[in-house]
Design a protein around this motif. Structure first.
Motif, PDB file in Angstrom:
ATOM      1  N   ASP A 504     -66.425  27.775  27.647  1.00 37.30           N
ATOM      2  CA  ASP A 504     -67.527  26.838  27.359  1.00 37.30           C
ATOM      3  C   ASP A 504     -68.893  27.447  27.633  1.00 37.30           C
ATOM      4  OD1 ASP A 504     -65.552  24.104  28.688  1.00 37.30           O
ATOM      5  OD2 ASP A 504     -65.664  24.880  26.628  1.00 37.30           O
ATOM      6  N   GLY A 505     -69.032  28.738  27.363  1.00 36.33           N
ATOM      7  CA  GLY A 505     -70.334  29.384  27.487  1.00 36.33           C
ATOM      8  C   GLY A 505     -70.770  29.715  28.893  1.00 36.33           C
ATOM      9  N   VAL A 506     -69.839  29.705  29.869  1.00 36.07           N
ATOM     10  CA  VAL A 506     -70.176  30.102  31.235  1.00 36.07           C
ATOM     11  C   VAL A 506     -69.071  30.999  31.765  1.00 36.07           C
ATOM     12  CG1 VAL A 506     -71.496  28.004  31.734  1.00 36.07           C
ATOM     13  CG2 VAL A 506     -69.054  28.089  32.282  1.00 36.07           C
ATOM     14  N   PHE A 507     -69.390  31.764  32.826  1.00 34.79           N
ATOM     15  CA  PHE A 507     -68.380  32.534  33.540  1.00 34.79           C
ATOM     16  C   PHE A 507     -67.991  31.733  34.773  1.00 34.79           C
ATOM     17  CE2 PHE A 507     -65.985  36.117  34.771  1.00 34.79           C
ATOM     18  CZ  PHE A 507     -66.146  36.313  36.131  1.00 34.79           C
ATOM     19  N   ARG A 508     -66.714  31.322  34.850  1.00 36.43           N
ATOM     20  CA  ARG A 508     -66.228  30.504  35.955  1.00 36.43           C
ATOM     21  C   ARG A 508     -65.408  31.374  36.898  1.00 36.43           C
ATOM     22  NH1 ARG A 508     -64.916  24.586  34.008  1.00 36.43           N
ATOM     23  NH2 ARG A 508     -62.908  25.011  34.992  1.00 36.43           N
ATOM     24  N   LEU A 509     -65.788  31.340  38.162  1.00 28.90           N
ATOM     25  CA  LEU A 509     -65.085  32.104  39.181  1.00 28.90           C
ATOM     26  C   LEU A 509     -64.460  31.109  40.158  1.00 28.90           C
ATOM     27  CD1 LEU A 509     -64.397  34.933  40.133  1.00 28.90           C
ATOM     28  CD2 LEU A 509     -66.571  35.010  41.362  1.00 28.90           C
ATOM     29  N   ALA A 510     -63.119  31.073  40.195  1.00 30.19           N
ATOM     30  CA  ALA A 510     -62.381  30.157  41.064  1.00 30.19           C
ATOM     31  C   ALA A 510     -61.734  30.951  42.189  1.00 30.19           C
ATOM     32  CB  ALA A 510     -61.321  29.403  40.266  1.00 30.19           C
TER      33      ALA A 510
END
Length: 661
Positions: A504-510
Motif C-alpha cells: 500500500d505504498g509504504v515499507f512496513r517493518l514488523a
C-alpha cells in the motif's frame, strides 16, 4: 477554483528609494508576498459562499463582489455588484453595470430584504482562462449580506503568480499547496515578520502588526491591550542583561514574578509586572531572548482585569514562536554582466574584474570589493570553511573582530555567514564571509568596504551580487527517493523476529521479538545531505523506538541513529557493531520532545541535516538536537524499529528522501 485574488503590484509601483518601476531597468530585485489561508466568505447567516473581492481601483478602499441579483418573486434577474469597504467590511451599496458594459455610468440598486444575490465564482479552465458561474443564492437581508474572512476548507490548492512586462512578455508560476485547517476556529492566526524572519500566533481579531523602526506593535480591537516586539541590534549579550535594560526603560513597576522558559531553539527570560498608569491598574509580561547576535523583547500589556488573557497571550506567543529566515535585497542603478567559466556575475558600473592567482574572482571599486569562488566540496562543515577564510582575512591587520558564524538565508539557499571588522593603516573596514554547499560544490563569497560605507554597500550591492552569481538555480536536488510503490532494494521477508514488506505504498517493518534492533537499508551511499522520512507506528506498545539511520558503514554495522517513540520521546546517537554498542550524542539518553506526535496512527516527519561533522535533527520541522561527531562521514541510509522489552510492534515508513546540501 479561484478562492483568493490580490493585485500584488498595483500600478504605478515604485521601488523603495523612489523611482517608478519602469525606470528601474537593471540590477536584481527580490520581493515577497505572504499568503493568508483565509478567504472572504459572503453569508446571510444561513447560506454562504467563498467569494473574490475585486479592487475597484489600485490602492482604493472599495472592493466589488460581482454576481446576479434576483427579485424575491423570481420575476427578474440582473447583473449586479456589491461594494464593500475592505478595511471594515461595511456594505457600501449595490450597483448595476452600465448597459452593454460599455460607456455610461453604473446605477445604484435598492434591493428588498427578500431579494437573492448569487455571487460569481471562478474556475480556471485547462487553457488558463477564468470562467464565472453563479454560486449560492444568499438572501439580501435588511443590511445586505456580510462578508468575513474564513479559513479555507481542507484540500489541495494552487498558489500562483503571473507577471506581464511592459514589452508584453508574460511569465507565470504555480505551486501545489495542501491546506489543513481541520478544527481551526479562527481564534488565532499566524503573524509572519518578513523583515526579521520570525513567526508567532496572535488573536484572530487583532489588527495586523505594524513596524515603526526597530519596534513592531499591535493592539486588541478595543485598544486596551498592546503587543510590542522590540529588536536590539547591539549592546547586551545575555538575556538577563536585556531583561535588566528593559525594566530600566519601563521605569517603576511591581515585579510579580520572573523565570525562564523554552522559546524556539533557545531560552527566554520571562518577567510579569504590574503598575498603574493613572487610568487604572495594569498587568504585563515580557520575554527577552537572543537569536543570531540580536536581542528581542516581546511585551504584552493589558488592564489588570484582563490579567489572565494577557498572560495567556504571552505564553501563546512563546509556545508558537518560530524562526523563519526570509531574504529581501534590492539593487538599482546601472549594472552589467560578466561571464566567467562557471559563473555569470552582475556587476555595478565602476567595478572592475580580476581573476586572482589564489582562485578568487575579485570585483572591486575604490576600496570596496566582492570576491567569489566555487570549488569542489572539502567535506568540512560550512562553519569550518567560513572560519578558514576568516583566519585568512585576519592576517596582517590589527583589531580584528569577528562574529560567531550563523545561518543566513539568501536566494533560496542556506548559507553560513560571519561578519568581521579590522583596522589597516588607521582606517576601519567591515566585511563578511559566506559559504554554501550543494551538488558537491562549495560556493564562497568575501566582501569588504570602508566601515562608513559598509551598511549601504552590503544591502545595495554585496548581497544582491552574491545572490544572483551564487544563488540557487533551481529546486533542491533530490539524490534519492523511495516512495515504496515497489520494493526496490529494501529488505523484505522474515528473519530473526522481524519482517519487512512493501504494501500500500509504504515499507512496513514488523517486530515480534521483545528486545532487539531491526533495520533495513537502501543500498546507497551519501555524505553531506538532508535525510528525511515519514514514520507512523501502527501497532504495539508506545514506548518502542523507530526512525532513521544514516551514514551507515555496512561492513562494521556502524551508523547514526535518529529515533522517536509513540509516547513522545527522542533518542539521538551512534550505533557500532549493529547496535551491540550504542553511544548517546544528545542529552542523557531518551528525552521528551513536544514536537513528537504521540499515539498509534500518528505520522512524524524526521529530518537530519548532515553538514560535515555537524548533524541537526528535526521532528516535524522543529529542532530536536544538534551534535558534532566526526566518526562517520559517509554511508547508507536506512530505517529501523527497536523494541525495548515488549514485542509485536508494527511501523510504516514512507517517502525516504535524500537531498543535496
Amino acid at each position: 477554483r479561484l478562492v483568493a485574488a490580490e493585485l500584488v503590484l498595483p500600478l504605478p509601483q515604485s521601488v523603495p528609494d523612489g523611482p517608478p518601476l519602469y525606470q528601474w531597468r537593471d540590477g536584481v530585485h527580490e520581493d515577497f508576498t505572504i499568503w493568508d489561508t483565509r478567504a472572504p466568505y459572503l453569508s446571510d447567516g444561513e447560506a454562504g459562499e467563498f467569494i473574490i473581492l475585486w479592487p475597484t481601483a489600485p490602492g482604493g478602499e472599495l472592493v466589488a463582489v460581482p454576481g446576479q441579483l434576483q427579485t424575491a418573486g423570481g420575476s427578474s434577474t440582473q447583473e449586479a455588484s456589491l461594494l464593500y469597504v475592505a478595511s471594515s467590511g461595511t456594505l457600501a451599496g449595490a450597483w448595476a453595470p452600465p448597459a452593454g458594459h460599455t460607456g455610461g455610468l453604473p446605477r445604484q440598486l435598492l434591493p428588498s430584504p427578500d431579494d437573492l444575490f448569487s455571487p460569481y465564482v471562478y474556475r480556471r479552465t485547462a487553457d488558463g482562462a477564468l470562467r464565472a458561474q453563479t454560486g449560492a443564492a444568499i438572501r439580501y437581508g435588511e443590511a445586505g449580506p456580510a462578508y468575513t474572512l474564513q479559513p479555507l476548507p481542507v484540500g489541495d490548492y494552487q498558489l500562483g503568480f503571473e507577471a506581464v512586462a511592459l514589452g508584453g512578455a508574460t511569465a507565470e508560476i504555480y505551486a501545489d499547496i495542501a491546506v489543513n485547517n481541520d478544527g481551526y476556529d479562527g481564534s488565532v492566526r499566524a503573524y509572519l515578520d518578513p523583515y526579521n524572519g520570525f513567526q508567532f500566533l496572535i488573536p484572530g481579531n487583532w489588527e495586523t502588526a505594524q513596524h515603526n523602526g526597530e519596534e513592531l506593535s499591535a493592539a486588541s480591537p478595543d485598544g486596551q491591550t498592546w503587543l510590542t516586539v522590540t529588536s536590539w541590534p547591539a549592546g547586551a549579550r545575555r538575556s538577563s542583561e536585556l531583561r535588566a535594560r528593559t525594566l530600566e526603560l519601563f521605569g517603576p513597576v511591581d515585579l510579580l514574578y520572573q523565570d525562564s522558559r523554552p522559546l524556539a531553539d533557545g531560552q527566554a527570560e520571562r518577567v510579569v509586572y504590574g503598575y498603574d498608569d493613572g487610568s487604572g491598574p495594569r498587568t504585563g509580561g515580557f520575554l527577552s531572548f537572543f537569536h543570531e547576535e540580536r536581542g528581542y523583547v516581546v511585551d504584552v500589556d493589558g488592564p489588570a482585569s484582563a490579567e489572565a488573557e494577557t498572560l495567556a497571550m504571552l505564553e501563546q506567543i512563546a509556545a508558537s514562536w518560530l524562526w523563519r529566515p526570509l531574504g529581501f535585497e534590492r539593487v538599482d542603478g546601472s549594472w552589467r554582466y560578466v561571464d566567467l567559466a562557471a559563473l555569470t556575475v552582475p556587476v555595478p558600473e565602476g567595478f572592475s574584474h580580476h581573476t586572482l592567482d589564489n582562485g578568487w574572482d575579485l570585483f572591486s571599486h575604490e576600496g570596496r570589493f566582492v570576491a567569489l569562488r566555487r570549488d569542489p566540496a572539502t567535506g568540512q562543515s560550512r562553519a569550518a570553511r567560513v572560519q578558514h577564510w576568516l583566519d585568512v582575512a585576519n592576517a596582517g591587520v590589527s583589531s580584528f573582530e569577528q562574529s560567531t558564524p550563523y545561518s543566513f538565508a539568501l536566494a533560496g539557499r542556506n548559507w553560513v555567514r560571519a561578519d568581521f571588522s579590522y583596522e589597516r593603516d588607521g582606517r576601519a573596514s567591515r566585511g563578511l564571509v559566506m559559504v554554501a554547499a550543494a551538488n558537491g560544490l562549495e560556493s564562497a563569497a568575501w566582501a569588504e568596504a570602508p566601515a562608513e560605507q559598509y551598511g549601504e554597500m552590503v544591502d545595495g550591492v554585496f548581497l544582491a551580487l552574491i545572490a544572483e552569481a551564487l544563488g540557487a538555480t533551481g529546486g533542491e536536488q533530490v539524490l534519492y527517493h523511495a516512495d515504496f510503490e515497489g520494493p526496490g532494494t529494501w529488505g523484505t521477508g522474515v528473519e530473526d523476529g522481524g519482517a519487512g514488506e512493501v504494501v500500500d505504498g509504504v515499507f512496513r517493518l514488523a517486530v515480534t521479538a521483545e528486545t532487539g534492533f531491526f533495520w533495513s537499508a537502501a543500498g546507497e551511499s551519501f555524505g553531506d545531505a538532508v535525510y528525511e522520512v515519514t514514520v507512523t507506528q501502527l501497532e504495539g506498545p508506545l514506548d518502542s523506538g523507530y526512525g532513521l539511520l544514516l551514514r551507515a558503514d555496512l561492513e562494521t554495522a556502524a551508523f547514526y541513529v535518529f529515533e522517536v517513540s509513540g509516547d513522545g520521546y527522542v533518542w539521538i546517537g551512534r550505533c557500532d557493531d549493529g547496535c551491540a554498542s550504542m553511544s548517546t550524542l544528545a542529552g542523557e539518553g531518551w528525552f521528551a520532545h513536544p514536537a513528537v506526535r504521540q499515539g498509534l496512527g500518528s505520522a512524524n516527519k524526521l529530518q537530519v541535516i548532515a553538514d560535515g561533522e555537524v548533524l541537526r535533527f528535526y521532528v516535524n520541522d522543529e529542532l530536536a538536537g544538534e551534535v558534532t561527531d566526526g566518526q562517520l562521514a559517509r554511508g547508507d541510509v536506512g530505517l529501523f524499529v527497536e523494541t525495548l522489552g515488549h514485542g509485536n510492534v508494527l511501523v510504516a515508513f514512507d517517502d525516504v528522501y535524500v537531498y543535496a546540501r
